[in-house]
Design an enzyme around this catalytic site. Structure first.
Site, PDB file in Angstrom:
ATOM      1  N   LYS A 153     -58.741  22.129  -1.372  1.00  0.00           N
ATOM      2  CA  LYS A 153     -58.835  21.550  -0.020  1.00  0.00           C
ATOM      3  C   LYS A 153     -60.262  21.090   0.204  1.00  0.00           C
ATOM      4  CE  LYS A 153     -56.180  20.897   3.610  1.00  0.00           C
ATOM      5  NZ  LYS A 153     -54.732  20.635   3.614  1.00  0.00           N
TER       6      LYS A 153
ATOM      7  N   SER B 218     -46.816  13.559  -2.211  1.00  0.00           N
ATOM      8  CA  SER B 218     -48.064  13.259  -2.919  1.00  0.00           C
ATOM      9  C   SER B 218     -47.858  13.387  -4.429  1.00  0.00           C
ATOM     10  CB  SER B 218     -49.167  14.226  -2.501  1.00  0.00           C
ATOM     11  OG  SER B 218     -49.799  13.767  -1.337  1.00  0.00           O
TER      12      SER B 218
ATOM     13  N   ARG C  97     -52.674  25.408 -12.771  1.00  0.00           N
ATOM     14  CA  ARG C  97     -52.108  24.112 -13.149  1.00  0.00           C
ATOM     15  C   ARG C  97     -53.071  23.052 -12.663  1.00  0.00           C
ATOM     16  NH1 ARG C  97     -47.115  24.900 -15.059  1.00  0.00           N
ATOM     17  NH2 ARG C  97     -45.713  26.413 -14.087  1.00  0.00           N
TER      18      ARG C  97
ATOM     19  N   LYS D 223     -54.719  20.329  -6.024  1.00  0.00           N
ATOM     20  CA  LYS D 223     -54.298  19.342  -5.018  1.00  0.00           C
ATOM     21  C   LYS D 223     -54.511  19.872  -3.618  1.00  0.00           C
ATOM     22  CE  LYS D 223     -51.998  15.432  -4.364  1.00  0.00           C
ATOM     23  NZ  LYS D 223     -52.942  15.079  -3.293  1.00  0.00           N
TER      24      LYS D 223
HETATM   25  P1  NAD Z   1     -53.680  14.634  12.851  1.00  0.00           P
HETATM   26  O1  NAD Z   1     -55.126  14.587  12.989  1.00  0.00           O
HETATM   27  O2  NAD Z   1     -52.930  13.403  12.487  1.00  0.00           O
HETATM   28  O3  NAD Z   1     -52.995  15.215  14.180  1.00  0.00           O
HETATM   29  C1  NAD Z   1     -53.395  16.388  14.831  1.00  0.00           C
HETATM   30  C2  NAD Z   1     -52.938  16.252  16.274  1.00  0.00           C
HETATM   31  O4  NAD Z   1     -53.181  17.464  16.976  1.00  0.00           O
HETATM   32  C3  NAD Z   1     -53.683  15.147  17.019  1.00  0.00           C
HETATM   33  O5  NAD Z   1     -52.754  14.385  17.738  1.00  0.00           O
HETATM   34  C4  NAD Z   1     -54.640  15.917  17.925  1.00  0.00           C
HETATM   35  O6  NAD Z   1     -54.945  15.214  19.113  1.00  0.00           O
HETATM   36  C5  NAD Z   1     -53.839  17.168  18.196  1.00  0.00           C
HETATM   37  N1  NAD Z   1     -54.670  18.308  18.553  1.00  0.00           N
HETATM   38  C6  NAD Z   1     -55.829  18.711  17.981  1.00  0.00           C
HETATM   39  N2  NAD Z   1     -56.289  19.815  18.583  1.00  0.00           N
HETATM   40  C7  NAD Z   1     -55.400  20.120  19.535  1.00  0.00           C
HETATM   41  C8  NAD Z   1     -55.318  21.168  20.489  1.00  0.00           C
HETATM   42  N3  NAD Z   1     -56.249  22.115  20.589  1.00  0.00           N
HETATM   43  N4  NAD Z   1     -54.246  21.182  21.319  1.00  0.00           N
HETATM   44  C9  NAD Z   1     -53.299  20.241  21.235  1.00  0.00           C
HETATM   45  N5  NAD Z   1     -53.320  19.230  20.350  1.00  0.00           N
HETATM   46  C10 NAD Z   1     -54.367  19.174  19.507  1.00  0.00           C
HETATM   47  O7  NAD Z   1     -53.389  15.811  11.792  1.00  0.00           O
HETATM   48  P2  NAD Z   1     -52.081  16.046  10.937  1.00  0.00           P
HETATM   49  O8  NAD Z   1     -52.272  15.406   9.626  1.00  0.00           O
HETATM   50  O9  NAD Z   1     -50.879  15.761  11.759  1.00  0.00           O
HETATM   51  O10 NAD Z   1     -52.199  17.631  10.675  1.00  0.00           O
HETATM   52  C11 NAD Z   1     -51.777  18.575  11.650  1.00  0.00           C
HETATM   53  C12 NAD Z   1     -51.610  19.921  10.976  1.00  0.00           C
HETATM   54  O11 NAD Z   1     -50.679  19.811   9.900  1.00  0.00           O
HETATM   55  C13 NAD Z   1     -52.886  20.497  10.362  1.00  0.00           C
HETATM   56  O12 NAD Z   1     -52.840  21.900  10.448  1.00  0.00           O
HETATM   57  C14 NAD Z   1     -52.771  20.076   8.903  1.00  0.00           C
HETATM   58  O13 NAD Z   1     -53.512  20.914   8.038  1.00  0.00           O
HETATM   59  C15 NAD Z   1     -51.281  20.241   8.692  1.00  0.00           C
HETATM   60  N6  NAD Z   1     -50.737  19.464   7.574  1.00  0.00           N
HETATM   61  C16 NAD Z   1     -50.868  18.119   7.517  1.00  0.00           C
HETATM   62  C17 NAD Z   1     -50.308  17.424   6.449  1.00  0.00           C
HETATM   63  C18 NAD Z   1     -50.340  15.920   6.353  1.00  0.00           C
HETATM   64  O14 NAD Z   1     -49.682  15.366   5.457  1.00  0.00           O
HETATM   65  N7  NAD Z   1     -51.015  15.219   7.221  1.00  0.00           N
HETATM   66  C19 NAD Z   1     -49.656  18.121   5.430  1.00  0.00           C
HETATM   67  C20 NAD Z   1     -49.535  19.510   5.525  1.00  0.00           C
HETATM   68  C21 NAD Z   1     -50.071  20.172   6.609  1.00  0.00           C
END
Ligand code: NAD
Length: 504
Positions: free
Chosen positions: A140, A397, A100, A104
């Protein structure tokens, strides 16, 4: 929300490959538990999970491979000129599936990004979109950079240059490939990407739909920033509506009073912790961040911890809480629900046996390796898989993309009409009762849905339906005993059906 960015004094990240072929940043990666605990990479882990689910299905020969393998990966190296010379950055965009379109998936900025990780995350996007009925393929992107080393002006130049490279190679457009925020990126970067696309394709009337997660004033949609954390909340609420599922995790009752430990107070972790504690009565008894963890049996005030973190760059020193220097060990602490919301590979074969939480909610992508998954399942733990739990971001999204291509805010046509109808209904009720409806009830009843109400309603509906599909599969098929396999089965079946109907 993304990390606090500090102004760059001198760039410290070296992007030259190390002797072993890894980027220097990868070589410096701080592996909290000695890597993924077995020798599988993140992509191999995702493929193992796929294989486990596909083995329960009777797909036509070769179709499982078509669904499993990444369609295309673009690796780019581009230079950016700084006051002290040029620096070369490495980025990737993987398109896992185009059954599709558009494909994204977010763009991640981190010093540990590599092709394996980008491909793994792209594959998860394919299954995530299918699971929650978002009609997109999976993609991605990643840029190997530590955003905290650069100021805003530098980040804008780097982001615009990366976007220009992706546009030029057909890896960024409203119809084919639409990025969104991920770790290390946020609305700010998405606005720069959209503007770069508009500059390069001035004749594209749908230009704003080339990326989601934009600021509201730049074509974004209400509720996108909070969406993934909100989705985590809606998913947990749905699970707690099914008593037997909660019992399977050794828990009972409602979400209220449940003790939660969360890793990562970024976009996903902050919003999930905030909504669950403020609206569902959950106690956040532990928060794990880069610089350690803080714990409190009384529950941590999420908003205040977030403010402390913004001011001090970490959680250390938060008043009234116990500080633990080795934050990673707090994943193993006693609680009802553990929510890893930071990054992949956090629970491995090394620490899985010490995890106490009976219910683990994967808000991050890939926080549990397949080896750890086996250990945890054998120990009777229930895992809510990432492919479902963090789908809220892509769901909203999708709503943003629809808003952009339809060029109209949600609710703009119907809101006042609905309010007028509701006023008429109140009048009829008052005539029949012979007395006025109390003003407070009137206000609640009459108000038409604003964009944020419609977005939350659509997200809630999606998270509920997807969970019901997952549990239906798990309960109907004896050979499937865990939510992850069930979620992959639901997703693979949908993707397979699309391929088979297309005849390719
Ligand atoms: P972000 O960068 O906003 O936050 C990540 C947080 O984790 C930060 O506060 C960072 O300091 C902390 N961090 C990083 N490494 C660390 C460690 N080793 N120990 C403890 N804390 C640690 O990222 P996000 O957007 O919140 O994404 C977080 C996870 O969620 C990722 O796996 C991402 O792929 C997934 N995700 C995000 C979204 C989104 O909409 N942002 C959507 C789906 C999945």
């Amino acid at each position: 929300m993304t990390d606090v960015r500090t102004k760059r004094e001198s760039p410290r990240v070296d992007h030259r490959p190390a002797a072993d072929g890894r980027t220097d940043a990868r070589a410096q990666r701080k592996e909290p538990t000695g890597g993924r605990g077995h020798n599988a990479s993140f992509l191999q882990d995702v493929n193992l999970m796929f294989d486990r689910a596909a083995a329960t299905l009777s797909l036509p020969p070769g179709l499982a491979d078509q669904i499993k393998l990444t369609n295309a990966v673009y690796q780019v190296r581009f230079p950016v000129k700084f006051r002290d010379g040029y620096r070369v950055f490495t980025g990737w965009r993987a398109t896992h599936s185009e059954h599709r379109l558009p494909a994204k998936g977010g763009i991640r900025y981190a010093p540990i990004v590599d092709q394996d990780e980008v491909e793994a995350l792209a594959a998860l996007m394919t299954f995530k979109c299918a699971l929650v009925d978002v009609p997109f393929g999976g993609s991605k992107g990643g840029l190997c950079i530590d955003p905290r080393q650069y100021d805003e002006e530098d980040m804008e130049r780097i982001t615009r240059r990366f976007a220009a490279e992706l546009i030029a190679k057909g890896f960024l457009s409203p119809a084919l490939n639409v990025p969104a925020p991920d770790m290390g990126t946020g609305a700010r970067e998405m606005a720069w990407i959209a503007d770069t696309y508009k500059d390069q394709r001035p004749g594209d009337i749908d230009a704003l739909a080339c990326v989601t997660g934009k600021p509201l004033t730049q074509g974004g949609v209400a509720g996108r920033v909070e969406a993934t954390g909100r989705g985590v909340q809606y998913a947990l609420r749905e699970i707690f509506r099914h008593r037997e599922d909660v019992k399977a995790a050794g828990l009972d009752g409602s979400l209220e009073g449940k003790r939660v430990i969360i890793q990562g107070l970024g976009n996903v972790g902050y919003h999930a912790a905030k909504f669950l504690s403020e609206e569902d009565g959950v106690l956040i008894v532990g928060i794990i961040e880069y610089d350690g963890a803080i714990m409190s049996d009384q529950g941590l005030p999420v908003e205040q911890v977030a403010a402390h973190r913004r001011e001090h760059g970490g959680v250390k020193g938060f008043p009234g809480a116990t500080y633990v220097d080795d934050g990673h060990r707090v994943l193993e602490a006693e609680c009802d629900i553990l929510i890893p919301a930071a990054l992949e590979g956090q629970i491995t074969a090394e620490n899985a046996g010490r995890i106490h939480a009976p219910l683990i909610a994967e808000a991050a992508n890939g926080p549990i390796t397949t080896a750890a998954d086996e250990i945890l399942r054998a120990a009777g733990k229930v895992m809510i898989p990432d492919v479902y739990l963090n789908a809220g971001g892509v769901v909203v999204s999708y709503f943003e993309w629809i808003k952009n291509i339809s060029h109209i805010r949600f609710g703009r046509l119907a809101r006042r009409f609905d309010e007028a109808r509701n006023e008429q209904a109140i009048e009829i009720i008052e005539q029949m009762l012979g007395k006025p409806v109390p003003a407070t009830l009137q206000d609640k009843f009459i108000r038409g849905g604003e964009e944020i109400d419609l977005i939350r309603s659509g997200l809630d509906d999606t998270m509920r339906l997807a969970y019901q599909q997952i549990r239906d599969v798990m309960h109907a098929r004896k050979e499937i005993t865990d939510l992850r396999t069930a979620a992959f089965v639901v997703a693979i079946e949908k993707v397979a059906q699309t391929y088979m109907e297309m005849g390719t």
